[in-house]
Write a protein that holds these residues in place. Structure first.
Motif, short mmCIF file in Angstrom:
data_model
loop_
_atom_site.label_atom_id
_atom_site.label_comp_id
_atom_site.label_asym_id
_atom_site.label_seq_id
_atom_site.Cartn_x
_atom_site.Cartn_y
_atom_site.Cartn_z
N ARG A 61 43.04 48.15 53.03
CA ARG A 61 43.56 48.70 51.36
C ARG A 61 42.55 48.59 50.36
NH1 ARG A 61 48.56 45.73 52.95
NH2 ARG A 61 49.89 47.01 54.03
N LEU A 62 41.84 47.45 50.54
CA LEU A 62 40.92 47.26 49.36
C LEU A 62 39.69 48.20 49.61
CD1 LEU A 62 39.71 45.36 47.35
CD2 LEU A 62 38.66 43.91 48.96
N VAL A 98 41.50 49.54 39.97
CA VAL A 98 41.20 48.28 39.67
C VAL A 98 42.42 47.20 39.78
CG1 VAL A 98 40.41 46.59 37.83
CG2 VAL A 98 39.42 48.91 38.12
N ARG A 99 43.57 47.67 39.52
CA ARG A 99 44.67 46.69 39.51
C ARG A 99 45.04 46.48 41.24
NH1 ARG A 99 46.49 49.86 35.34
NH2 ARG A 99 47.85 50.83 36.58
N GLU A 100 44.78 47.67 41.89
CA GLU A 100 45.06 47.36 43.49
C GLU A 100 44.16 46.63 44.04
OE1 GLU A 100 46.54 48.54 47.14
OE2 GLU A 100 47.57 48.89 45.43
N GLN A 101 42.78 46.91 43.51
CA GLN A 101 41.89 45.89 44.31
C GLN A 101 42.14 44.45 43.95
OE1 GLN A 101 37.91 47.53 43.15
NE2 GLN A 101 38.55 49.39 43.56
N GLN A 102 42.43 44.15 42.54
CA GLN A 102 42.95 42.80 42.34
C GLN A 102 43.96 42.36 43.05
OE1 GLN A 102 43.63 43.35 38.08
NE2 GLN A 102 41.46 42.93 37.65
N LYS A 103 44.98 43.15 43.38
CA LYS A 103 46.09 42.63 44.01
C LYS A 103 45.65 42.40 45.61
CE LYS A 103 50.25 45.00 46.09
NZ LYS A 103 51.14 46.28 46.27
N ALA A 137 43.98 39.25 45.96
CA ALA A 137 44.85 38.31 45.70
C ALA A 137 45.59 37.97 47.14
CB ALA A 137 46.03 38.32 44.78
N ILE A 138 45.81 38.97 47.80
CA ILE A 138 46.44 38.86 49.38
C ILE A 138 45.35 38.09 50.24
CG2 ILE A 138 47.47 40.25 51.19
CD1 ILE A 138 48.65 42.01 49.22
N LEU A 139 44.13 38.72 50.13
CA LEU A 139 43.13 38.09 50.98
C LEU A 139 42.99 36.86 51.01
CD1 LEU A 139 40.38 41.19 50.89
CD2 LEU A 139 41.63 40.37 52.72
N ALA A 140 42.87 36.19 49.56
CA ALA A 140 43.00 34.84 49.21
C ALA A 140 44.24 34.12 49.94
CB ALA A 140 42.92 34.66 47.87
#
Length: 346
Positions: free
Chosen positions: A70-71, A166-171, A174-177
């Motif tokens: 998704r990223l 940008v918001r999707e990438q931040q989301k 966070a999931i990856l982390a």
């Protein structure tokens, strides 16, 4: 002993030796592989860990792979939107210049109204020509203004879409982390920290098919398992097997397993023997260890192309969100994966 009997016994020895050699050669050619090529003992821990560990590893790895897809897809959309916005901005500059020319002309000579233009006509033909010119000018000016407004609206929409990406990438970051933390927590009981991994193995595998958005298509255990294990595997697992074989990894391999947990019963895991003759209940050394090192490295290097979820080999496990980590499966060659390379597929 009589001389004649001794001569007969000695004469018979070469014949017996020849028969024994022939039987050995025929047996080697017809027998499948013998006990050495059998699958790991059912009593050995499947994949070297508990059911809870396997479920946690699968969830963490799958979550990472999905979030990464998704990223990557969001980054591709962002690049496309940036290109679109640049084109719109260039168009806006041109349209604003055209509208500015109309405004400047009106300021210099005064706005040309239909009444003043028609009154300046000297004859009927001139009147009709002026009327046609007025219509063309009105359409031209109206089109320029409309194009300008549409381009401004498109630019606004592109900027909104960019903000959303940008918001999707931040989301997804966070999931990856989170999935990395989940993997580290799951591995804590069987791992003592990071590891160096293995050398060798190219990154030249042919990519498996993906969805248009870059994600992996859902697959079931639907194709024949070509390994002696017999059963079914997923098309992506079959592709991995074919690519590994094409890369030179042609030793004994077993995939489907009807019992136990993990990915084997789902057709999404394979065990590659380090020894040339099949699984052996000893840790690989020498050339067998080098073969396993190269294969484990090959699967890791091509993980994103093949859809590899994780790899276990020689007391180490590789996951896309943790890299190589030390791994203890229970102490035996099968549990610690020192006699075979395990790969689980997405």
């Amino acid at each position: 002993m009589p001389r004649t009997r001794l001569i007969r016994r000695r004469a018979g020895r070469p014949l017996l030796a020849l028969l024994a050699a022939a039987a050995l050669l025929l047996g080697a050619g017809l027998a499948p592989a013998g006990p050495a090529a059998a699958a790991p003992s059912p009593s050995a821990p499947d994949e070297g860990g508990s059911k809870q560990l396997r479920a946690a590893l699968e969830a963490a790895a799958k979550g990472h792979i999905e979030a990464q897809a998704r990223l990557d897809n969001s980054k591709r959309r962002q690049v496309a939107l940036n290109g679109q916005l640049k084109q719109i901005e260039l168009r806006l500059v041109e349209l604003k210049a055209q509208v500015g020319e109309v405004a400047a002309h009106s300021y210099r000579v005064g706005r040309l109204t239909p009444v003043s233009a028609l009154l300046a006509s000297t004859d009927p033909d001139s009147f009709l020509q002026r009327a046609a010119e007025l219509d063309v000018m009105a359409q031209r000016d109206s089109r320029r203004l409309r194009d300008l407004h549409e381009a401004q609206a498109e630019a606004t929409q592109a900027k909104v879409a960019l903000d959303a990406e940008v918001r999707e990438q931040q989301k997804q970051l966070a999931i990856l982390a989170k999935k990395k933390r989940d993997a580290e927590i799951a591995l804590a009981k069987v791992s003592s920290g990071s590891s160096r991994g293995f050398s060798g193995g190219s990154g030249s595998a042919k990519p498996a098919p993906r969805n248009p958005d870059g994600s992996w298509p859902a697959e079931s255990c639907s194709v024949n398992d070509p390994t002696p294990a017999d059963g079914c595997i997923t098309p992506r697992t079959l592709h991995m097997l074919q690519q590994a074989k094409a890369a030179g990894y042609k030793r004994y391999v077993s995939c489907h397993r009807s019992g136990g947990g993990g990915e084997h019963p789902k057709g999404r895991a394979c065990d590659f023997s380090a020894a040339s003759g099949g699984f052996e209940n000893v840790s690989a050394t020498g050339g067998d260890k080098a073969y396993g090192d190269s294969l484990a490295s090959y699967l890791k290097n091509n993980a994103s192309k093949l859809g590899v979820m994780y790899v276990i080999w020689y007391r180490q496990i590789w996951m896309p969100n943790t890299g190589w980590r030390s791994y203890s499966g229970g102490g035996s060659p099968a549990a610690d994966h020192t006699n075979h390379v395990h790969v689980s597929m997405y």
